[in-house]
Design an enzyme around this catalytic site. Structure first.
Site, PDB file in Angstrom:
ATOM      1  N   ALA A  34       0.826  -1.210   0.000  1.00  0.00           N
ATOM      2  CA  ALA A  34       0.000   0.000   0.000  1.00  0.00           C
ATOM      3  C   ALA A  34       0.861   1.261   0.000  1.00  0.00           C
ATOM      4  O   ALA A  34       0.514   2.266  -0.616  1.00  0.00           O
ATOM      5  CB  ALA A  34      -0.917  -0.003   1.213  1.00  0.00           C
ATOM      6  N   GLU A  35       2.009   1.179   0.683  1.00  0.00           N
ATOM      7  CA  GLU A  35       2.888   2.340   0.746  1.00  0.00           C
ATOM      8  C   GLU A  35       3.521   2.573  -0.630  1.00  0.00           C
ATOM      9  O   GLU A  35       3.626   3.705  -1.098  1.00  0.00           O
ATOM     10  CB  GLU A  35       3.969   2.110   1.818  1.00  0.00           C
ATOM     11  CG  GLU A  35       5.074   3.148   1.883  1.00  0.00           C
ATOM     12  CD  GLU A  35       4.581   4.548   2.262  1.00  0.00           C
ATOM     13  OE1 GLU A  35       3.385   4.677   2.583  1.00  0.00           O
ATOM     14  OE2 GLU A  35       5.375   5.495   2.205  1.00  0.00           O
ATOM     15  N   ILE A  83      26.253 -19.492 -28.596  1.00  0.00           N
ATOM     16  CA  ILE A  83      27.335 -20.315 -28.061  1.00  0.00           C
ATOM     17  C   ILE A  83      27.273 -21.692 -28.687  1.00  0.00           C
ATOM     18  O   ILE A  83      26.204 -22.191 -29.026  1.00  0.00           O
ATOM     19  CB  ILE A  83      27.279 -20.522 -26.534  1.00  0.00           C
ATOM     20  CG1 ILE A  83      26.135 -19.770 -25.892  1.00  0.00           C
ATOM     21  CG2 ILE A  83      28.574 -20.143 -25.894  1.00  0.00           C
ATOM     22  CD1 ILE A  83      26.120 -19.930 -24.392  1.00  0.00           C
ATOM     23  N   LYS A 121      21.908 -22.397 -18.092  1.00  0.00           N
ATOM     24  CA  LYS A 121      21.481 -21.944 -19.416  1.00  0.00           C
ATOM     25  C   LYS A 121      19.969 -21.771 -19.348  1.00  0.00           C
ATOM     26  O   LYS A 121      19.207 -22.731 -19.375  1.00  0.00           O
ATOM     27  CB  LYS A 121      21.864 -22.931 -20.507  1.00  0.00           C
ATOM     28  CG  LYS A 121      21.532 -22.397 -21.892  1.00  0.00           C
ATOM     29  CD  LYS A 121      22.208 -23.190 -22.984  1.00  0.00           C
ATOM     30  CE  LYS A 121      22.088 -22.494 -24.331  1.00  0.00           C
ATOM     31  NZ  LYS A 121      20.716 -22.277 -24.770  1.00  0.00           N
ATOM     32  N   GLU A 178      18.609 -13.042 -20.166  1.00  0.00           N
ATOM     33  CA  GLU A 178      17.484 -13.818 -20.675  1.00  0.00           C
ATOM     34  C   GLU A 178      16.197 -13.426 -19.955  1.00  0.00           C
ATOM     35  O   GLU A 178      16.158 -13.383 -18.732  1.00  0.00           O
ATOM     36  CB  GLU A 178      17.795 -15.301 -20.394  1.00  0.00           C
ATOM     37  CG  GLU A 178      17.030 -16.273 -21.220  1.00  0.00           C
ATOM     38  CD  GLU A 178      17.731 -16.643 -22.532  1.00  0.00           C
ATOM     39  OE1 GLU A 178      18.712 -15.952 -22.925  1.00  0.00           O
ATOM     40  OE2 GLU A 178      17.292 -17.608 -23.164  1.00  0.00           O
TER      41      GLU A 178
HETATM   42  S1  IVH Z   1      26.322 -16.401 -22.956  1.00  0.00           S
HETATM   43  C1  IVH Z   1      28.868 -14.955 -26.395  1.00  0.00           C
HETATM   44  N1  IVH Z   1      25.108 -17.403 -20.856  1.00  0.00           N
HETATM   45  O1  IVH Z   1      21.808 -19.135 -24.941  1.00  0.00           O
HETATM   46  C2  IVH Z   1      28.060 -15.745 -25.439  1.00  0.00           C
HETATM   47  N2  IVH Z   1      23.926 -17.393 -22.912  1.00  0.00           N
HETATM   48  O2  IVH Z   1      23.329 -19.725 -27.792  1.00  0.00           O
HETATM   49  C3  IVH Z   1      26.704 -15.198 -25.309  1.00  0.00           C
HETATM   50  N3  IVH Z   1      21.653 -18.298 -22.762  1.00  0.00           N
HETATM   51  O3  IVH Z   1      21.264 -16.541 -27.128  1.00  0.00           O
HETATM   52  C4  IVH Z   1      25.753 -16.031 -24.567  1.00  0.00           C
HETATM   53  N4  IVH Z   1      21.697 -18.735 -20.609  1.00  0.00           N
HETATM   54  O4  IVH Z   1      19.994 -16.452 -24.987  1.00  0.00           O
HETATM   55  C5  IVH Z   1      25.010 -17.134 -22.170  1.00  0.00           C
HETATM   56  N5  IVH Z   1      24.158 -18.212 -18.898  1.00  0.00           N
HETATM   57  C6  IVH Z   1      24.055 -17.948 -20.209  1.00  0.00           C
HETATM   58  C7  IVH Z   1      22.898 -18.225 -20.952  1.00  0.00           C
HETATM   59  C8  IVH Z   1      22.868 -17.942 -22.309  1.00  0.00           C
HETATM   60  C9  IVH Z   1      20.972 -18.769 -21.722  1.00  0.00           C
HETATM   61  C10 IVH Z   1      21.136 -18.243 -24.144  1.00  0.00           C
HETATM   62  C11 IVH Z   1      21.284 -16.903 -24.771  1.00  0.00           C
HETATM   63  C12 IVH Z   1      21.963 -17.106 -26.076  1.00  0.00           C
HETATM   64  C13 IVH Z   1      21.992 -18.584 -26.219  1.00  0.00           C
HETATM   65  C14 IVH Z   1      23.377 -18.990 -26.686  1.00  0.00           C
END
Ligand code: IVH
Length: 704
Positions: A34-35, A83, A121, A178
């Site tokens: 409420a605050e 990745i 992930k 994410e």
């Molecule tokens: S690092 C250059 N860390 O996975 C590295 N990605 O194929 C950039 N994702 O599109 C990504 N958890 O949406 C990274 N702990 C995490 C992640 C993560 C999910 C997703 C992200 C990216 C995809 C990589």
């Protein structure tokens, strides 16, 4: 505009942003809702009177925003890469990555291990948040990695995303992470859709991704989304930490949510241990993950390793078995539940999903089956995530079957959700269902009815229906109720089908001879069961009430009732009005309890159970606050030396305390045992009192 108004607006923004962080990120609000609302409305009024005071970091912008015609493309200053994925889900996957990194770095076999950051992930949608001088100015989707879409006003509706960074923010800081939806928020959303006879969503990821790309921010605000950061985009004017884990720590200090489920460890062994530890707790996490991610922790080494076309050499995603698969719907069975509800259950071509082989999955109700246009013989998508029972979430329309389908071996490997083309879900051929709900209960033959406005069909047989009796017995015997070990569904089938047990009290008439005469029942197990039945007679009022299986009376309502009334007879004789006085009991629940105890048959069952020796300590009626630990919240973590978690919880609750699953500022005390993990860390960070089992026992003794 007055100087005063400008100052007041700035102060309100700062206060509200701080409270949002405490509430959404730390789960530790300092003020009642409420605050917060009061401050919010004051700011809204000021901004309306002086529109020039409106700033992009104003919390009022979390709900506002226009409906757009389309999403504007945004070019990423630093491309958003993907990745490399390691699909070998065994520990070899982690070792292969470490070996590759060592080779690329030219390390000798006897050189010390490389430090890695290991994290989850998250299974959601990648986004980039651009902060200039600490203020969120742009939020975009990944798109093709080079160009994404401007979804700023949608991202602003997510309470966990800070509109302004805390502390000394650099001139430019792009945070990558994410957007995801928690499983409970997803289940609640689908439950609501189901109740309203609306289309349900396939999985949390698609739901989150769909929401973020909506043109109307009000629709996004209605879906509860969450966010975790895992990296950076463009950065200017920041004295960067030297490690990736240091970056995540810094982001946390800026007020950005970062998962605490992460470690820094040396070499492949640490990665393997992390992969295994997270696999074991995957089902307990509040959100979906599709694997873990390993990153070389040193940013200098990351730079040295560099990129291979579109993927960094310093990171890898190590997968877990998929939580969705495509398989064939071979048939539909009807299951009759404890309350008589008829659930269509899919009989599936067995498929490995979410770590186990699944051959049955729920289809919820007839209407949902129809909305999905499912037919026996179709290829369907099965989802099994967390401790939710497996469900059929969609149908793969024939025209959308990938080419790989030609080979039956590959069927199980395709990523089911990736195939669901929303357009393909539109009717292209008339839907002719090939399944009907039976008019008679398949178990007892009683009439099946569906009340007006209800989506569920029900058997009218009540206690005369063997299926309902079986479920009632299993419910009574479950661990959280009377805890009768060894009384599983096979045995209950035998006991009910053989006419040996007709109602709950019959359980306590079971003797060794009758049990040992059953099929496949060894003498030893018969003796164990008799002992378990005997042991179950000493129980608590809350467990007993829960075990009765009164509609709408779950474990926590049963506890509230027991605490409030103290004695069973008071509950049995309570009026609806008296029941309504209990914490969290509303009209539907009150009516259900009242109706239950008005049935002579139910009172008879209770009397017979008491006559059989089922007993508990009756207490005095207490209004919550009278108990010594009332109003206090405890969290139990790690393994205690002598008490099981359940026992510790029961003792605390008996003393009036609430036992929560996560630590926040509201936590009174954390009871920590061996191998307590992130909860203990959080307690220490928040300055919450921590005690061990001995401390707990002292506390309980003192408050007795
Ligand atoms: S690092 C250059 N860390 O996975 C590295 N990605 O194929 C950039 N994702 O599109 C990504 N958890 O949406 C990274 N702990 C995490 C992640 C993560 C999910 C997703 C992200 C990216 C995809 C990589």
């Amino acid at each position: 505009m007055t100087q005063d108004a400008a100052q007041e607006a700035a102060a309100l923004r700062a206060q509200l942003n701080r409270h949002a962080h405490l509430y959404y990120v730390l789960d530790a609000p300092e003020v009642p809702d409420a605050e917060y609302d009061r401050l919010f409305q004051r700011l809204q009024a000021l901004e309306q009177a002086h529109p020039e005071l409106l700033t992009p970091d104003s919390p009022t912008q979390r709900v506002g925003g226009r409906v757009l015609d389309g999403l504007r493309p945004v070019r990423h200053r630093v491309p958003m890469l993907s990745i490399q994925t390691e699909t070998d889900t065994t520990e070899a996957g982690a070792r292969a990555f470490d070996a590759r990194v060592r080779r690329e770095l030219g390390l000798a076999p006897d050189a010390p291990p490389v430090d890695y950051s290991a994290e989850l992930k998250f299974d959601g949608l990648a986004i980039n948040l651009r902060y200039e001088d600490g203020v969120l100015v742009l939020g975009s989707t990944r798109g093709d990695g080079e160009t994404g879409e401007d979804v700023t006003q949608n991202l602003r509706t997510i309470g966990q995303i800070p509109l302004r960074l805390q502390g000394d923010a650099p001139p430019v800081l792009e945070v990558r992470g994410e957007v995801y939806m928690r499983r409970d928020d997803f289940e609640r959303l689908n439950e609501r859709q189901r109740e309203q006879g609306e289309k349900t969503f396939i999985n949390p990821r698609n739901t989150a991704a769909g929401a973020i790309r909506q043109l109307d921010p009000a629709l996004v605000a209605a879906r509860k989304l969450s966010f975790f950061a895992y990296g950076l985009g463009e950065v200017q004017g920041w004295d960067m930490p030297e490690t990736h884990s240091g970056v995540l720590d810094a982001l946390e200090r800026f007020g950005v949510p970062v998962s605490s489920e992460r470690i820094v460890g040396a070499g492949a062994d640490a990665l393997v241990a992390f992969h295994q530890r997270i696999a074991a707790k995957r089902d307990e996490l509040p959100f979906d993950i599709d694997g873990v991610v390993y990153k070389v922790d040193s940013l200098a080494l990351q730079r040295q390793l560099g990129f291979k076309t579109r993927e960094p050499r310093w990171a890898v995603a190590h997968k877990y078995p998929a939580q969705e698969q495509v398989t064939r719907l071979n048939g539909i069975d009807i299951q009759v539940g404890r309350t008589g509800k008829l659930t269509p259950v899919a009989k599936l071509e067995p498929v490995f999903v979410g770590g186990t082989t699944v051959s049955n999955a729920t289809l919820h109700n007839l209407f949902e089956l129809r909305r999905k246009r499912a037919r026996v013989g179709d290829r369907v998508i099965v989802r099994r995530a967390g401790d939710v029972i497996p469900e059929v979430v969609g149908v793969v329309p024939p025209a959308w079957v990938p080419l790989a389908e030609a080979s039956p071996d590959e069927e199980a490997v395709v990523d089911a959700a990736a195939q669901v083309n929303p357009a393909a879900l539109a009717p292209r051929v008339p839907y002719v269902p090939n399944f009907r709900m039976p008019r008679q209960c398949p178990v007892c033959g009683s009439a099946v009815v569906r009340e007006k406005g209800e989506v569920n069909h029900r058997c009218t047989g009540g206690i005369a229906c063997a299926a309902q009796r079986k479920q009632a017995i299993l419910h009574y015997a479950q661990r959280r109720a009377l805890d009768i070990e060894g009384l599983g569904d096979k045995l209950v089938d035998q006991l009910v089908d053989g006419g040996i047990v007709r109602s709950l009290p019959d359980l306590y008439r079971l003797g060794l001879t009758a049990l040992a005469a059953l099929d496949r029942m060894a003498e030893k197990s018969a003796a164990n069961l008799v002992a378990a039945l005997e042991a179950s007679k000493t129980t608590t009022l809350a467990r007993f009430l829960f075990g009765l299986g009164i509609r709408h009376v779950g474990e926590s309502t049963a506890k509230d009732l027991a605490r409030h009334f103290g004695r069973l007879d008071s509950i049995m004789d309570a009026t609806e009005g008296q029941l309504l006085e209990v914490n969290d009991v509303g009209p539907v629940v009150a009516q259900s309890i009242h109706t239950f105890f008005r049935q002579p048959h139910n009172r008879e069952v209770v009397e017979q159970l008491r006559a059989a020796g089922v007993h508990w300590e009756e207490g005095e009626p207490v209004a919550g606050a009278a108990l010594p630990l009332a109003g206090q919240t405890f969290v139990i973590t790690g393994t205690l030396p002598t008490l099981s978690r359940e026992e510790a919880k029961e003792k605390l609750e008996a003393a009036g305390a609430k036992v929560a699953g996560s630590v926040s500022k509201k936590t009174t005390c954390v009871v920590a045992g061996a191998e307590a993990g992130s909860k203990l860390d959080k307690a220490q960070a928040l300055g919450v009192r921590v005690i061990d089992e001995a401390g707990l026992l002292d506390l309980l003794a003192a408050s007795n």
